[in-house]
Scaffold this active site. Structure first.
Site, mmCIF file in Angstrom:
data_model
loop_
_atom_site.group_PDB
_atom_site.id
_atom_site.type_symbol
_atom_site.label_atom_id
_atom_site.label_comp_id
_atom_site.label_asym_id
_atom_site.label_seq_id
_atom_site.Cartn_x
_atom_site.Cartn_y
_atom_site.Cartn_z
ATOM 1 N N ASP A 3 56.194 27.843 55.599
ATOM 2 C CA ASP A 3 56.938 28.251 54.854
ATOM 3 C C ASP A 3 57.790 27.087 55.358
ATOM 4 O OD1 ASP A 3 59.489 29.880 53.901
ATOM 5 O OD2 ASP A 3 58.856 31.136 55.725
ATOM 6 N N SER A 44 47.283 29.823 69.754
ATOM 7 C CA SER A 44 48.488 29.941 69.606
ATOM 8 C C SER A 44 49.337 28.300 69.075
ATOM 9 C CB SER A 44 49.162 30.718 69.699
ATOM 10 O OG SER A 44 50.185 30.124 70.809
ATOM 11 N N GLY A 45 49.560 28.314 67.902
ATOM 12 C CA GLY A 45 50.964 27.343 67.840
ATOM 13 C C GLY A 45 51.147 26.130 68.326
ATOM 14 N N ASP A 99 53.779 22.021 63.380
ATOM 15 C CA ASP A 99 54.175 21.331 61.890
ATOM 16 C C ASP A 99 53.011 20.572 61.198
ATOM 17 O OD1 ASP A 99 56.090 19.305 60.376
ATOM 18 O OD2 ASP A 99 55.596 18.062 61.730
ATOM 19 N N LYS A 147 51.917 35.695 57.658
ATOM 20 C CA LYS A 147 50.621 35.877 58.349
ATOM 21 C C LYS A 147 50.394 36.994 57.112
ATOM 22 C CE LYS A 147 51.619 34.241 63.357
ATOM 23 N NZ LYS A 147 50.942 33.445 62.553
ATOM 24 N N ARG A 196 48.211 14.413 57.386
ATOM 25 C CA ARG A 196 47.946 13.010 57.295
ATOM 26 C C ARG A 196 46.860 13.360 57.696
ATOM 27 N NH1 ARG A 196 51.330 11.515 60.565
ATOM 28 N NH2 ARG A 196 50.292 11.502 62.529
ATOM 29 N N THR A 205 44.337 29.179 64.654
ATOM 30 C CA THR A 205 44.494 29.625 65.422
ATOM 31 C C THR A 205 45.069 30.749 66.097
ATOM 32 O OG1 THR A 205 47.290 29.260 64.097
ATOM 33 C CG2 THR A 205 46.344 27.667 65.357
ATOM 34 N N GLY A 206 45.862 31.370 67.308
ATOM 35 C CA GLY A 206 45.865 32.265 68.031
ATOM 36 C C GLY A 206 45.979 33.716 67.914
ATOM 37 N N THR A 207 47.385 33.369 66.912
ATOM 38 C CA THR A 207 47.896 34.760 67.040
ATOM 39 C C THR A 207 47.520 34.736 64.498
ATOM 40 O OG1 THR A 207 50.039 34.053 67.538
ATOM 41 C CG2 THR A 207 50.439 35.838 65.766
ATOM 42 N N THR A 208 47.269 34.288 64.341
ATOM 43 C CA THR A 208 46.988 34.236 63.385
ATOM 44 C C THR A 208 45.654 35.050 62.888
ATOM 45 O OG1 THR A 208 47.974 32.352 62.538
ATOM 46 C CG2 THR A 208 45.842 33.161 60.781
ATOM 47 N N HIS A 236 52.503 30.091 59.318
ATOM 48 C CA HIS A 236 53.649 30.212 59.729
ATOM 49 C C HIS A 236 53.406 31.386 59.681
ATOM 50 C CE1 HIS A 236 54.865 26.082 58.949
ATOM 51 N NE2 HIS A 236 54.668 26.240 60.455
ATOM 52 N N HIS A 272 59.352 26.243 66.777
ATOM 53 C CA HIS A 272 57.779 26.931 67.707
ATOM 54 C C HIS A 272 56.573 26.951 66.512
ATOM 55 C CE1 HIS A 272 57.894 31.099 66.354
ATOM 56 N NE2 HIS A 272 57.632 31.332 66.492
ATOM 57 N N ASP A 275 47.490 24.380 66.733
ATOM 58 C CA ASP A 275 47.736 23.348 65.343
ATOM 59 C C ASP A 275 47.019 21.239 66.146
ATOM 60 O OD1 ASP A 275 49.670 22.807 67.497
ATOM 61 O OD2 ASP A 275 51.120 21.629 65.500
#
Length: 131
Positions: free
Chosen positions: A80, A54-55, A90, A12, A96, A34-37, A8, A87, A60
């Site tokens: 977090d 990106s998420g 989740d 980061k 799960r 994921t893209g930004t991370t 989140h 945005h 995700d």
């Protein structure tokens, strides 16, 4: 070993520090993020990371698909729980899926460090042999 990395926004920087701390261990594995991370990890370490979307754009869900297909060995999702934004990815669906497929999932910096420490230890004693 195939490892997915997600964080989140507020975490980061913790993900970057985690990747720096365990860079020698992580470089031996296939990393997905994921893209930004992932972009931040690449910019701040020498690690090779396969970037997903990106998420907010479905990254995700791409990770979820990989979990469902048993293509991942470990997921680190620094989340977090108090101030996550609409945005941001989740965790509930990924949690799960990880439970169903018995895929280890770290959701905070402490559990992530423990898991990556263990990955490093099994490499040292020869229980894991990278290709």
């Amino acid at each position: 070993m195939k490892i997915a990395l997600i964080a989140h926004d507020k975490l980061k920087n913790q993900m970057i520090e985690l990747c720096k701390q365990f860079e020698d261990t992580l470089r031996l594995h296939e990393l997905y993020a994921t893209g930004t991370t992932g972009t931040l990890i690449i910019a701040n370490t020498s690690l090779k990371v396969t970037l997903l979307k990106s998420g907010p754009l479905g990254g995700d869900q791409q990770v979820g698909s990989m979990i469902a297909d048993n293509l991942l060995d470990l997921v680190i999702f620094l989340r977090d729980p108090l101030t996550s934004q609409p945005h941001e990815p989740d965790i509930s669906a990924l949690l799960r899926l990880c439970d169903v497929t018995k895929t280890p999932l770290a959701t905070n910096i402490s559990s992530a460090r423990i898991m990556l420490h263990y990955v490093g230890e099994i490499e040292k004693i020869g229980l894991y042999n990278p290709k």
